[in-house]
Design an enzyme around this catalytic site. Structure first.
Site, PDB file in Angstrom:
ATOM      1  CE1 TYR A 181      17.650  -0.413   1.399  1.00  0.00           C
ATOM      2  CE2 TYR A 181      15.757  -1.856   1.636  1.00  0.00           C
ATOM      3  CZ  TYR A 181      16.510  -0.782   2.084  1.00  0.00           C
ATOM      4  OH  TYR A 181      16.116  -0.074   3.186  1.00  0.00           O
ATOM      5  N   GLY A 318       4.965  -6.835  10.984  1.00  0.00           N
ATOM      6  CA  GLY A 318       6.229  -6.176  11.298  1.00  0.00           C
ATOM      7  C   GLY A 318       6.169  -5.523  12.657  1.00  0.00           C
TER       8      GLY A 318
END
Ligand SMILES: Cc1cc2nc3c(=O)[nH]c(=O)nc-3n(C[C@H](O)[C@H](O)[C@H](O)COP(=O)(O)O)c2cc1C
Length: 363
Positions: A181, A318
């Protein structure tokens, strides 16, 4: 049997956490109109036995809302929406940090407001496609190369979003400088072809990240500021380049000087990515004196071993947190983990595959 090291309380910057188990940031696309809602508050509250929750990637800017239904933290409605989550998590004894994710070139106009812009250090299109609710999978587009004014503006957006985050009740802020990103796009000489003082040398490519971290730490406190990094990560079309080690060696030394709360390191080899060399994890560990969080493919035993070895202080999980809302209790009691993780429901819009995973029941 040796006592587990996962359950001792810790201090991360100024945040007191009750165990070393972190819930990793996970985009779940339930924020209709980019506004956090009751369903999201319920999801995070179910998981508040984690020592620390790091939220899904949350945009600091209309320009960073690249994916469908991801939340922001730049408008009043978004801040009000997040208060539902932070209040409920705190009431349940949890701690929660907001991950600021500006998606940069990993965006599609169909996911964004019509006046938003897809920005990146250089006009280099990422290979691949992304989901749009209107037209399904679409190719990435060529981003607009940021002007110096746009770079400055993006930094002010991060600062305002971090301040909003604290106002919304978060215990701190994680800057997402991983997984391809905007911030990581500045670090790589493949996505960053700039000829000014934001591109070229290691120092120049790290400049924007360091400026953003500095500005956010000055605004909200360095003890409430963390960062996520993914050296050797390839997510979102980030090929390897020869100066990776030099880049992260320099960056982690600079982050140490800034004395921020933590570095969160990602290794996605358990998801099919190339392994992150142990050597670079050790370099970052040695360069940075405050908390290290490692994430990627851990189970209880490997997490305990990583802490025991001194490589990390905390371990983030996660996927195990998606289908085991009570992951901490399962670890504590050596209860089996759920095996029914439905990947088709990772990014859908409702409670299915989100808040309906059961807590463990003793038969
Ligand atoms: C559904 C899903 C969404 C994710 N979204 C994010 C995100 O918003 N920000 C981020 O930094 N990482 C994100 N990740 C990566 C996770 O934080 C984590 O690094 C990865 O799942 C590896 O850990 P695990 O093996 O314990 O699942 C996501 C992963 C999954 C499975």
């Amino acid at each position: 049997m040796k006592a587990s090291n996962l359950f001792s309380p810790q201090i991360v910057g100024s945040i007191e956490i009750k165990n070393r188990i972190v819930m990793a940031p996970m985009t779940r696309c339930r924020a209709i109109d980019n506004i956090p809602n009751e369903l999201m508050a319920e999801y995070y509250t179910q998981r508040s036995s984690a020592g620390l929750i790091i939220t899904e990637g949350t945009s600091p800017s209309p320009n960073g809302l690249g994916y469908a239904r991801i939340p922001g933290v730049f408008s009043e409605k978004q801040v009000e929406g997040w208060k539902k989550t932070t209040t409920a998590v705190h009431k349940n004894g949890g701690k929660i940090i907001v991950q600021l994710m500006h998606s940069g070139r990993i965006s599609h106009p169909l996911n964004m407001h019509k006046d938003a812009q897809i920005l990146a250090p250089s006009a280099v299109k990422a290979a691949g496609q992304m989901w749009t609710d209107l037209k399904g999978l679409q190719d990435f587009v060529v981003p607009k190369e940021m002007t110096p004014q746009e770079i400055l503006h993006a930094r002010t957006e991060y600062v305002a979003a971090a301040e909003n985050g604290l106002f919304a009740g978060f215990d701190g802020v994680e800057l997402h400088s991983a997984n391809g990103y905007l911030l990581e796009e500045f670090l790589s000489p493949i996505s960053n072809l700039r000829k000014d003082n934001y591109g070229g040398s290691v120092e120049n490519r790290c400049r924007f990240v360091i400026e953003v971290v500095t500005a956010v730490a000055n605004a909200i406190g360095k003890e409430k500021t963390g960062i996520r990094l993914s050296p050797y990560g390839v997510a979102s079309d980030m090929p390897h380049y020869p100066e990776i080690d030099a880049t992260y060696d320099y960056l982690s030394k600079e982050l140490n000087k800034l004395d921020i709360a933590y570095i969160h390191l990602v290794d996605h080899s358990a998801m099919g990515a190339p392994a992150v060399p142990l050597e670079i994890k050790k370099v970052i560990r040695n360069n940075f004196k405050n908390t290290i969080i490692l994430c990627g493919g851990f189970d209880k035993e490997t997490a305990e071993a990583a802490i025991e070895s001194g490589l990390t202080d905390l371990v983030a999980f996660g996927r195990p947190f998606i289908n085991n809302p009570d992951l901490v209790k399962r670890f504590e009691n050596n209860w089996p983990l759920s095996q029914d993780l439905n990947m088709d429901l990772f990014y859908t819009a409702d409670e299915k595959g989100y808040t309906d995973y059961p807590f463990y029941k003793i038969e």
